[in-house]
Design a protein around this motif. Structure first.
Motif, PDB file in Angstrom:
ATOM      1  N   GLY A  41       0.807  -1.210   0.000  1.00  0.00           N
ATOM      2  CA  GLY A  41       0.000   0.000   0.000  1.00  0.00           C
ATOM      3  C   GLY A  41       0.842   1.261   0.000  1.00  0.00           C
ATOM      4  O   GLY A  41       2.069   1.230  -0.001  1.00  0.00           O
ATOM      5  N   GLU A  42       0.135   2.393   0.034  1.00  0.00           N
ATOM      6  CA  GLU A  42       0.803   3.683   0.023  1.00  0.00           C
ATOM      7  C   GLU A  42       0.872   4.152   1.466  1.00  0.00           C
ATOM      8  O   GLU A  42      -0.026   3.864   2.256  1.00  0.00           O
ATOM      9  CB  GLU A  42      -0.063   4.644  -0.787  1.00  0.00           C
ATOM     10  CG  GLU A  42       0.722   5.642  -1.567  1.00  0.00           C
ATOM     11  CD  GLU A  42      -0.220   6.469  -2.431  1.00  0.00           C
ATOM     12  OE1 GLU A  42       0.256   7.409  -3.040  1.00  0.00           O
ATOM     13  OE2 GLU A  42      -1.427   6.165  -2.480  1.00  0.00           O
ATOM     14  N   THR A  43       1.914   4.846   1.803  1.00  0.00           N
ATOM     15  CA  THR A  43       1.989   5.240   3.195  1.00  0.00           C
ATOM     16  C   THR A  43       2.831   6.494   3.391  1.00  0.00           C
ATOM     17  O   THR A  43       3.584   6.896   2.516  1.00  0.00           O
ATOM     18  CB  THR A  43       2.528   4.078   4.066  1.00  0.00           C
ATOM     19  OG1 THR A  43       2.187   4.323   5.412  1.00  0.00           O
ATOM     20  CG2 THR A  43       4.024   3.939   3.958  1.00  0.00           C
ATOM     21  N   ASN A  44       2.671   7.123   4.554  1.00  0.00           N
ATOM     22  CA  ASN A  44       3.461   8.302   4.916  1.00  0.00           C
ATOM     23  C   ASN A  44       4.434   7.946   6.016  1.00  0.00           C
ATOM     24  O   ASN A  44       4.058   7.332   7.017  1.00  0.00           O
ATOM     25  CB  ASN A  44       2.540   9.415   5.426  1.00  0.00           C
ATOM     26  CG  ASN A  44       1.600   9.896   4.336  1.00  0.00           C
ATOM     27  OD1 ASN A  44       2.041  10.303   3.265  1.00  0.00           O
ATOM     28  ND2 ASN A  44       0.303   9.816   4.612  1.00  0.00           N
ATOM     29  N   PHE A  45       5.688   8.284   5.817  1.00  0.00           N
ATOM     30  CA  PHE A  45       6.701   8.076   6.862  1.00  0.00           C
ATOM     31  C   PHE A  45       6.950   9.399   7.576  1.00  0.00           C
ATOM     32  O   PHE A  45       7.130  10.441   6.918  1.00  0.00           O
ATOM     33  CB  PHE A  45       8.010   7.586   6.244  1.00  0.00           C
ATOM     34  CG  PHE A  45       7.892   6.208   5.665  1.00  0.00           C
ATOM     35  CD1 PHE A  45       8.042   5.092   6.490  1.00  0.00           C
ATOM     36  CD2 PHE A  45       7.625   6.008   4.319  1.00  0.00           C
ATOM     37  CE1 PHE A  45       7.922   3.819   5.966  1.00  0.00           C
ATOM     38  CE2 PHE A  45       7.505   4.731   3.800  1.00  0.00           C
ATOM     39  CZ  PHE A  45       7.651   3.631   4.620  1.00  0.00           C
ATOM     40  N   LEU A  46       6.985   9.352   8.911  1.00  0.00           N
ATOM     41  CA  LEU A  46       7.221  10.569   9.687  1.00  0.00           C
ATOM     42  C   LEU A  46       8.230  10.308  10.784  1.00  0.00           C
ATOM     43  O   LEU A  46       8.408   9.170  11.215  1.00  0.00           O
ATOM     44  CB  LEU A  46       5.913  11.039  10.347  1.00  0.00           C
ATOM     45  CG  LEU A  46       4.784  11.458   9.402  1.00  0.00           C
ATOM     46  CD1 LEU A  46       3.497  11.610  10.195  1.00  0.00           C
ATOM     47  CD2 LEU A  46       5.149  12.746   8.684  1.00  0.00           C
ATOM     48  N   GLU A  47       8.881  11.365  11.201  1.00  0.00           N
ATOM     49  CA  GLU A  47       9.766  11.258  12.358  1.00  0.00           C
ATOM     50  C   GLU A  47       8.976  11.712  13.581  1.00  0.00           C
ATOM     51  O   GLU A  47       8.191  12.658  13.502  1.00  0.00           O
ATOM     52  CB  GLU A  47      10.990  12.171  12.191  1.00  0.00           C
ATOM     53  CG  GLU A  47      11.858  11.830  10.994  1.00  0.00           C
ATOM     54  CD  GLU A  47      12.412  10.416  11.062  1.00  0.00           C
ATOM     55  OE1 GLU A  47      12.832   9.999  12.171  1.00  0.00           O
ATOM     56  OE2 GLU A  47      12.401   9.712  10.028  1.00  0.00           O
ATOM     57  N   ALA A  48       9.176  11.026  14.724  1.00  0.00           N
ATOM     58  CA  ALA A  48       8.483  11.428  15.955  1.00  0.00           C
ATOM     59  C   ALA A  48       9.319  10.978  17.138  1.00  0.00           C
ATOM     60  O   ALA A  48      10.349  10.322  16.965  1.00  0.00           O
ATOM     61  CB  ALA A  48       7.090  10.818  16.004  1.00  0.00           C
ATOM     62  N   GLU A  49       8.838  11.304  18.322  1.00  0.00           N
ATOM     63  CA  GLU A  49       9.578  10.890  19.513  1.00  0.00           C
ATOM     64  C   GLU A  49       8.687   9.986  20.336  1.00  0.00           C
ATOM     65  O   GLU A  49       7.544  10.330  20.648  1.00  0.00           O
ATOM     66  CB  GLU A  49       9.970  12.135  20.320  1.00  0.00           C
ATOM     67  CG  GLU A  49      10.973  11.822  21.390  1.00  0.00           C
ATOM     68  CD  GLU A  49      11.182  12.993  22.345  1.00  0.00           C
ATOM     69  OE1 GLU A  49      10.876  14.144  21.958  1.00  0.00           O
ATOM     70  OE2 GLU A  49      11.620  12.735  23.471  1.00  0.00           O
ATOM     71  N   LEU A  50       9.196   8.794  20.608  1.00  0.00           N
ATOM     72  CA  LEU A  50       8.431   7.859  21.427  1.00  0.00           C
ATOM     73  C   LEU A  50       8.613   8.264  22.889  1.00  0.00           C
ATOM     74  O   LEU A  50       9.745   8.367  23.380  1.00  0.00           O
ATOM     75  CB  LEU A  50       8.944   6.427  21.194  1.00  0.00           C
ATOM     76  CG  LEU A  50       8.244   5.323  21.975  1.00  0.00           C
ATOM     77  CD1 LEU A  50       6.751   5.267  21.646  1.00  0.00           C
ATOM     78  CD2 LEU A  50       8.895   3.990  21.704  1.00  0.00           C
ATOM     79  N   LEU A  51       7.492   8.488  23.545  1.00  0.00           N
ATOM     80  CA  LEU A  51       7.563   8.948  24.920  1.00  0.00           C
ATOM     81  C   LEU A  51       7.666   7.776  25.880  1.00  0.00           C
ATOM     82  O   LEU A  51       7.294   6.644  25.540  1.00  0.00           O
ATOM     83  CB  LEU A  51       6.318   9.775  25.255  1.00  0.00           C
ATOM     84  CG  LEU A  51       6.133  11.022  24.381  1.00  0.00           C
ATOM     85  CD1 LEU A  51       4.841  11.729  24.764  1.00  0.00           C
ATOM     86  CD2 LEU A  51       7.336  11.947  24.494  1.00  0.00           C
ATOM     87  N   GLU A  52       8.171   8.074  27.051  1.00  0.00           N
ATOM     88  CA  GLU A  52       8.256   7.077  28.124  1.00  0.00           C
ATOM     89  C   GLU A  52       6.869   6.507  28.350  1.00  0.00           C
ATOM     90  O   GLU A  52       5.871   7.241  28.348  1.00  0.00           O
ATOM     91  CB  GLU A  52       8.747   7.792  29.394  1.00  0.00           C
ATOM     92  CG  GLU A  52       9.545   6.923  30.330  1.00  0.00           C
ATOM     93  CD  GLU A  52      10.847   6.447  29.721  1.00  0.00           C
ATOM     94  OE1 GLU A  52      10.964   5.218  29.512  1.00  0.00           O
ATOM     95  OE2 GLU A  52      11.740   7.275  29.427  1.00  0.00           O
ATOM     96  N   ARG A  53       6.793   5.174  28.448  1.00  0.00           N
ATOM     97  CA  ARG A  53       5.491   4.552  28.556  1.00  0.00           C
ATOM     98  C   ARG A  53       4.883   4.772  29.944  1.00  0.00           C
ATOM     99  O   ARG A  53       5.554   4.580  30.951  1.00  0.00           O
ATOM    100  CB  ARG A  53       5.650   3.053  28.341  1.00  0.00           C
ATOM    101  CG  ARG A  53       4.589   2.543  27.377  1.00  0.00           C
ATOM    102  CD  ARG A  53       4.569   1.088  27.490  1.00  0.00           C
ATOM    103  NE  ARG A  53       5.382   0.551  26.386  1.00  0.00           N
ATOM    104  CZ  ARG A  53       5.042  -0.600  25.816  1.00  0.00           C
ATOM    105  NH1 ARG A  53       4.029  -1.287  26.248  1.00  0.00           N
ATOM    106  NH2 ARG A  53       5.767  -1.054  24.847  1.00  0.00           N
TER     107      ARG A  53
END
Ligand SMILES: Nc1ncnc2c1ncn2[C@@H]1O[C@H](COP(=O)(O)OP(=O)(O)OP(=O)(O)O)[C@@H](O)[C@H]1O
Ligand SMILES: [Mg+2]
Lengths: 371, 286, 312
Positions: free
Chosen positions: A250-262
């Motif tokens: 499929g088609e998709t968007n890649f993004l950068e993000a920050e995974l927060l402390e769970r």
């Protein structure tokens, strides 16, 4: 190796590959076709191997069928190791890509061949052939030469021939790739029907992601001799765990993000805009910090209120597709982003390229990738 | 550059003066080639036609036509020398054909459809060796070799001639069989193994039936080649072992007779028949 | 199976491979043994013979002598035993080489247009032509040579016709001359030229010919610059297939050349017959084989070079 062999400790797996490695050739020109692959395929399952050309799909099928021997690892059938067995002693049948119908036999001769080789009585063979011809709806062609058949008919004969001995597992190597689009759609439905009616485990190879998504119970996505992800079509589509898988299907968007402390269970990611959204995590352990995430275009929309806007960017292009419209954005941090929205009667021409707009993302649409 | 542009602007010459229907520029045609081809055909067949024609001429002269008659054929049939030579030729050809075809089939099975293995080029070289050495060399070498063996063992007989024929028949039998195998789809045999046939049953039920036209074609060639051989037979054959070509060449030394026309015509007919059969088999491949 | 030590994939693969190798060698061995013993071993025997002395009545005496190899081109004077060039042998060698070259060139001149013509026919017609050329290829050389004999004899068709129309009074002596041999060789080996030429022309991509015309080449230049280079492997194969058998020809010179116009093949056979000099015959046979090998090497070189060019 009785077809109804006893259940083993590995539970309901019809076929299992345990840490299988296959290396072709030697010295400088050696090719690692499969690299430590493990997979369990259940009874009655429609299991698909999906991946680009040369990733080892055919090799895995040929290992199961017995045309190749693993360099390392084991192939189990109903829990028993079949590695030492030659192809003609394995209760596994193959539908070959080019069908491989015997040109010197009739349709009936082809379909009955397997049972004949199993030393079944003539009566039994005849009955089975009749039944199979009925199953693939070709009763009237029993005495035809195979060279006088159309592509779709040959395909059906190949299927009937492989199903006639009632194998534990049916292997299909891109069986539809030689057919034109319309026939392919028909045969996809036909295959599903046959699998339902016979209850035989199908291992199906394709490099067509749409085919894989529509037909399979589960899909294994392969790349360069390794299985990257196994899951139900929805799983794979909605929650790709890997950049390659996300890209391939499929088609998709890649993004950068920050995974927060769970904090108490749910994972959250923070986007550069400051917005924080819940996110699904891949199977692999992953530590907080910078991560890549994907968002499917249809899981996003153009924000109507400022509060909804998780991302923002400039609308660069609007592409109309009939049922829906694609909006190509250039985000403020320079990345591309596509939004896909269904066309309702009253929507559409409110947006013009050059506009600065906010983008909203559905809850649960953000998938964190491995690595 | 400018020229090219003006040329595009001028009307296309072909369009302004259309060539007569079906007489456009034929890219494949080269002038005079057709004439040469027909001439070659004439050259190839005229002598044979003359030979056939005078075999049914009721006259000792092999030049002047008088009237139609089968008399030379009758004489051929009643000629003991020819009878003898024919039987011997057939004996040698049949045995050489059977052995050469069997051996060539086996070799073809082991030299096609596998990955190249060490020794494969050597095997090819050996099988094709009889084709690469001039006949006269093979003939004298075989003669010397057999003379040595005969001297050492004292054994004589037709076996030597048959063996010599078998050797040069093998590569001819091998060619069409190998070609057929290489055309054959490897997955057919895999499909058979997949459907529970043991290797032997796969061979009998799938490989062999599909290979059969190739085997027939190979046998046919081997037979024709053995029947036609002159040089090797002439040198290797022992006393009293005249094959038909040896008998004919011996008779020709004494002069051209109409019987020779008749026997040659029969020989020709047999060859043409076999080659036609071969052609049909080769086309059955498609 | 549960009690025995389970065979791992790797060892199963190994034993399958071993079985395959054993079957393979079993299958090729009869052919290899027969040809090895009766086709190749005898060649080393004549190599040995060529280094021995001739026995009085056929065969050899087991003493070493280089005489045979020297005898290829030299001969001893009967009176003073000095060595001189053997003009008889040299004449025969020259004749053989010239005849073979002439045959090759002439069959090429006739064969090339014929093969091209056949290759450009529609499929049905092409098969008929091919069939017609293949028949002489497989029919008995002796009989075809005999047919030529019928035509060129003193009382033959050619002379008969020429006298009848009053062009000549006495028959032309064609039979038992070099001309007769040349005619016979060309006739015999024409199909050997046409078939390989056809095989490569059949694969000719006529879009390339079209491209040639498109780029302003006329027919002659398309032939020279496009068609000939593309079918070169076929030309070389045809030349080899004609040259090798014609240089060692035996039947044609024997029937059409008589005793005076011998070629190498007859000379060699004679050493094993009336001349009773097996060592000399062996040396000559080996020399001929050497010549043929050189021709084959040139062929292989040219074909591989052509192949590389078309890929590169
Ligand atoms: N018999 C063989 N010998 C050497 N290498 C091989 C052999 N069979 C396959 N390979 C190599 O193994 C790798 C995997 O091949 P495989 O045929 O399994 O790919 P695939 O996924 O089926 O591809 P496709 O979609 O093109 O059919 C490739 O790199 C291929 O070149
Ligand atoms: Mg494949």
């Amino acid at each position: 190796m009785s077809p109804d062999g006893k259940a083993s400790q590995s539970g309901s797996a019809a076929v299992e590959a345990q840490r299988v490695t296959k290396i072709f050739g030697g010295g400088d020109d050696q090719v690692v076709a499969l690299d430590d692959v493990s997979v369990q395929i259940g009874e009655n399952e429609f299991f698909t191997l999906l991946g680009p050309s040369g990733c080892g799909k055919t090799t895995l099928l040929r290992l199961i069928a017995g045309f190749e021997h693993p360099t390392d690892g084991r192939i189990l059938l109903g829990g028993e190791d079949i590695s030492p067995l030659p192809p003609f002693q394995r209760p596994v049948n193959t539908v070959f890509q080019n069908y491989a119908l015997f040109p010197h036999m009739t349709v009936g001769g082809n379909i009955g061949f397997g049972l004949e080789m199993l030393n079944k009585s003539k009566q039994e063979v005849d009955d089975a052939v009749t039944e199979m011809l009925r199953l693939v709806r070709m009763e009237e062609l029993r005495n035809r030469r195979t060279s006088q058949l159309s592509g779709g008919q040959q395909q059906r004969v190949a299927l009937a021939r492989a199903l006639a001995p009632k194998p534990r597992v049916l292997l299909l190597d891109e069986p539809l790739s030689a057919l034109d689009l319309k026939l392919r759609k028909e045969m996809q439905i036909e295959l599903k029907r046959l699998q339902n009616e016979t209850g035989i485990t199908f291992v199906f190879v394709t490099h067509d992601q749409e085919e894989a998504l529509t037909m399979s119970d589960r899909i294994a996505v392969m790349k360069e001799g390794a299985i990257l992800q196994i899951g139900a079509p929805r799983d794979i589509y909605d929650h790709p765990s890997d950049r390659f898988v996300a890209h391939f299907i499929g088609e998709t968007n890649f993004l950068e993000a920050e995974l927060l402390e769970r904090k108490n269970g749910a994972a959250k990611v923070k986007f550069p805009s400051g917005a924080v959204l819940p996110a699904s995590l891949p199977d692999a352990p992953i530590s907080p910090g910078k991560v890549s995430v994907v968002v499917r275009p249809e899981h996003s929309r153009i924000a109507t209120t400022k509060k909804d806007a998780v991302l923002s960017g400039t609308l660069e292009n609007v592409v109309y597709f009939g049922t829906d419209t694609h909006f190509h954005f250039r985000l403020n941090d320079g990345a591309q982003f596509i939004v896909r929205m269904q066309n309702a009667r009253d929507s559409g021409d409110d947006f013009t390229p050059g506009q600065e707009l906010g983008i909203a993302v559905e809850a649960d649409a953000v998938q964190v990738l491995r690595d | 550059m400018a020229d090219a542009v003006t040329q595009v602007d001028t009307p296309v010459r072909g369009a302004s003066s259309p060539s007569p229907k079906g007489r456009g520029f034929d890219v494949k045609r080269l002038p005079g080639f057709a004439t040469v081809a027909w001439m070659c055909l004439l050259v190839l067949y005229a002598p044979m036609l003359v030979l056939v024609l005078f075999s049914v001429n009721d006259n000792r002269s092999v030049t002047i036509w008088t009237k139609f008659s089968w008399r030379w054929y009758e004489e051929v049939i009643n000629n003991e020398g020819i009878q003898h030579a024919t039987v011997l030729s057939l004996k040698v050809a049949v045995v050489a054909m059977v052995v050469a075809t069997a051996v060539a089939t086996m070799a073809a099975l082991a030299t096609t459809r596998t990955r190249a293995y060490r020794g494969l080029p050597v095997v090819y070289g050996i099988i094709n060796q009889p084709l690469m050495v001039p006949e006269i060399v093979t003939a004298v070498a075989t003669l010397s070799f057999f003379a040595l063996i005969k001297q050492a063992t004292g054994v004589t007989g037709l076996g030597y001639l048959i063996l010599a024929h078998t050797v040069f028949c093998i590569p001819f039998a091998y060619m069409p069989i190998r070609a057929r195998l290489e055309d054959m789809d490897l997955t057919l045999e895999q499909a058979s193994a997949d459907l529970y046939a043991t290797p032997w049953r796969t061979f009998r039920r799938v490989t062999f039936p599909l290979l059969l036209p190739g085997i027939f074609a190979g046998a046919m060639l081997a037979f024709v080649i053995s029947l036609d051989d002159v040089v090797i037979s002439l040198l290797v054959a022992g006393p009293g072992e005249s094959t038909l070509p040896i008998y004919i060449i011996g008779q020709l030394r004494r002069g051209v007779t109409p019987e020779m026309n008749a026997v040659s015509t029969i020989f020709l007919a047999v060859s043409i028949l076999l080659v036609t059969f071969f052609f049909v088999l080769a086309r059955a491949r498609k | 199976m549960s009690t025995s030590v389970p065979e791992t994939g790797a060892t199963a693969a190994q034993s399958a491979e071993r079985r395959a190798v054993r079957t393979r060698w079993l299958l090729v061995s009869p052919a290899v043994v027969i040809i090895g013993c009766v086709g190749i071993l005898p060649l080393s025997i004549i190599l040995l013979y060529s280094l021995l002395e001739p026995a009085e009545y056929a065969g050899v005496v087991w003493t070493f002598s280089p005489e045979a190899w020297m005898g290829l081109v030299l001969e001893r004077d009967i009176f003073d035993d000095t060595l001189g060039l053997s003009s008889a042998h040299l004449t025969i060698y020259t004749r053989s080489i010239l005849q073979a070259l002439f045959t090759t060139v002439l069959t090429l001149i006739f064969g090339f247009p014929t093969a091209y013509f056949i290759a450009t026919r529609p499929a049905k017609e092409r098969n008929i032509w091919l069939f017609l050329v293949t028949i002489p290829f497989w029919t008995n050389l002796l009989i075809r040579t005999f047919a030529i004999m019928l035509i060129v004899r003193d009382e033959g068709l050619v002379n008969h016709a020429l006298i009848n129309i009053g062009l000549i009074e006495k028959p032309l002596a064609i039979l038992y001359t070099d001309v007769a041999v040349a005619i016979g060789l060309v006739y015999a080996y024409l199909p050997f030229m046409v078939l390989p030429l056809y095989a490569s022309m059949e694969k000719l991509d006529f879009r390339l010919v079209e491209a040639g015309y498109d780029l302003y080449a006329n027919r002659r230049r398309v032939l020279r610059r496009v068609i000939v280079p593309l079918v070169k492997p076929g030309v070389i194969a045809g030349c080899i297939l004609v040259f090798i058998p014609s240089i060692g020809a035996y039947v044609t010179p024997r029937l059409l050349g008589g005793g005076k116009n011998m070629m190498l093949g007859n000379l060699i056979a004679n050493q094993f017959g009336t001349s009773r000099n097996w060592p000399l015959g062996s040396a000559m046979a080996l020399a001929l084989m050497g010549l043929v090998m050189i021709a084959l090497v040139i062929y292989v070189r040219n074909v591989t070079a052509a192949g590389q060019k078309s890929h590169g």
